[in-house]
Write an enzyme that holds these catalytic residues in place. Structure first.
Site, PDB file in Angstrom:
ATOM      1  N   GLY A   1      31.169  28.531  29.502  1.00  0.00           N
ATOM      2  CA  GLY A   1      32.054  27.411  29.789  1.00  0.00           C
ATOM      3  C   GLY A   1      32.552  27.350  31.217  1.00  0.00           C
TER       4      GLY A   1
ATOM      5  CB  SER B   1      24.974  23.468  32.814  1.00  0.00           C
ATOM      6  OG  SER B   1      24.437  24.464  31.975  1.00  0.00           O
ATOM      7  CB  SER B   2      28.667  21.197  36.056  1.00  0.00           C
ATOM      8  OG  SER B   2      29.000  20.767  34.749  1.00  0.00           O
TER       9      SER B   2
ATOM     10  CE1 TYR C   1      29.542  33.083  20.649  1.00  0.00           C
ATOM     11  CE2 TYR C   1      28.356  31.035  20.250  1.00  0.00           C
ATOM     12  CZ  TYR C   1      28.842  31.986  21.118  1.00  0.00           C
ATOM     13  OH  TYR C   1      28.636  31.852  22.475  1.00  0.00           O
TER      14      TYR C   1
ATOM     15  CG  ASP D   1      21.765  27.746  33.496  1.00  0.00           C
ATOM     16  OD1 ASP D   1      21.111  28.709  33.048  1.00  0.00           O
ATOM     17  OD2 ASP D   1      22.054  26.741  32.806  1.00  0.00           O
TER      18      ASP D   1
ATOM     19  CG  ASP E   1      20.844  39.119  29.164  1.00  0.00           C
ATOM     20  OD1 ASP E   1      20.710  38.006  28.638  1.00  0.00           O
ATOM     21  OD2 ASP E   1      20.625  40.185  28.567  1.00  0.00           O
TER      22      ASP E   1
END
Length: 235
Positions: free
Chosen positions: A30, A34-35, A69, A104, A110
């Site tokens: 978040g 990506s933006s 999740y 990205d 990782d």
């Protein structure tokens, strides 16, 4: 709390100083990777390799994330290997093509996810050891990036963006303390990182306008920092 190991940093450095042609963007979930990736891809004329190949709810990556999740102890090891393998393939493709590109998420970031999960008791010591062995082997085949861009945001900002993008079930299932642990690992790692030039970009809410676009002042700041690191628009 265990941190990104200095031994692994040294292993990266032992691979040599030759760089590949990649700009890597990293930060917590978040953060806005990506933006920034899409913006730089257009501004610099460079292809963008994204962590999630498809944002669709039925993509393999999204299905695996949903499973993780919901039951992290069950799925943590296999999902980390999956994302690690995807990143490795992207880096190998960039190096094989010999052209500049943007990623990205870094292969180093990782490991921060794997270590965070392991520290939280959601991956066994044996699973984490196998993951690290695979990563170490992969690193013998790749070179360090030309530039690291670290996106710095608060946990509150990241969680707000995650909720707004409404990507499958992640907004409801990502624990706040997981995000806090992940951010702590990233902060420590960024301070240690010395494999290539690096840039820290503050991308909290004030960086975006009401339409979700990066404000001009921030975009100019990012482009200037990238230019200072030796990157110009592809021609």
């Amino acid at each position: 709390m265990n941190r990104f190991s200095s031994a692994m940093i040294n292993h990266y450095k032992e691979q040599g100083s030759e760089h590949n042609m990649a700009i890597v963007i990293d930060g917590i979930i978040g953060a806005g990777k990506s933006s920034i990736g899409h913006y730089l891809s257009e501004a610099l004329g460079m292809p963008l390799y994204q962590e999630l190949k498809s944002d669709g709810d039925d993509s393999l990556a999204q299905r695996m994330l949903d499973r993780f999740y919901e039951a992290p102890e069950r799925w943590s090891a296999i999902i980390q290997i999956m994302f690690l393998n995807d990143r490795f393939k992207d880096i190998m493709r960039i190096e094989a093509e010999g052209s500049r590109a943007i990623l990205d998420r870094s292969i180093y970031g990782d490991e921060l996810f794997a270590r965070t999960i392991y520290d939280r008791g959601q991956m066994t010591a044996d699973e984490f050891a196998i993951y690290q062995a695979v990563l170490k082997q992969m690193l013998t085949f790749i070179r360090v990036p030309d530039l690291l861009i670290y996106i710095d945001v608060s946990v509150d900002t990241a969680l707000h963006r995650i909720a707004k993008r409404n990507r499958s079930t992640e907004g409801d299932l990502i624990p706040r303390d997981y995000m806090e642990d992940l951010r702590a690992h990233y902060e420590h790692w960024f301070e240690q990182y010395n494999l290539s030039p690096k840039i820290r970009v503050d991308l909290n809410e004030s960086a975006f306008d009401e339409s979700g676009q990066i404000k001009e002042a921030f975009s100019k700041q990012i482009l200037q920092a990238v230019a200072d690191a030796g990157y110009q628009r592809n021609r």
